[in-house]
Write a protein that holds these residues in place. Structure first.
Motif: not given
Length: 95
Positions: A26-27, A32-35, A38-41, A53-62
């Motif tokens: 939960m965030t 305002e955006n997924g980026t 992601c930072l909060e998570v 984590y070396d790499i974080i992949v942000n996959i949008q719900g759309d």
């Protein structure tokens, strides 16, 4: 892929994800955006587990048609280059 979760501020989305056995973080609804989400998570996971984590992949719900090999491609490109970010895209075909 070492870890996968759904980051959301919406309890309805969280409930659906938990119903199919997914993990939810939960965030804050102020993002305002997924980026930003992601930072909060990332910060929460690092604080609670100590894991970085070396790499974080942000996959949008759309992005309903994204497949595992798409995620791997983006992660591989970022890992094997000096890029700090990558975006998967393809030309529009009019279909």
């Amino acid at each position: 892929l070492d870890y996968c979760c759904v980051a959301t501020d919406d309890p309805r989305i969280a409930d659906v994800v938990r119903e199919f056995g997914g993990e939810v973080v939960m965030t804050d609804p102020k993002w305002e955006n997924g980026t930003e989400r992601c930072l909060e998570v990332y910060q929460k996971l690092k604080a609670s587990t100590g894991k970085d984590y070396d790499i974080i992949v942000n996959i949008q719900g759309d992005e309903p048609f994204i497949e595992a090999h798409h995620i791997e491609t983006v992660a591989d490109v970022v890992a094997s280059s000096d890029a700090v970010m990558g975006t998967l895209a393809r030309p529009a075909t009019g279909e």
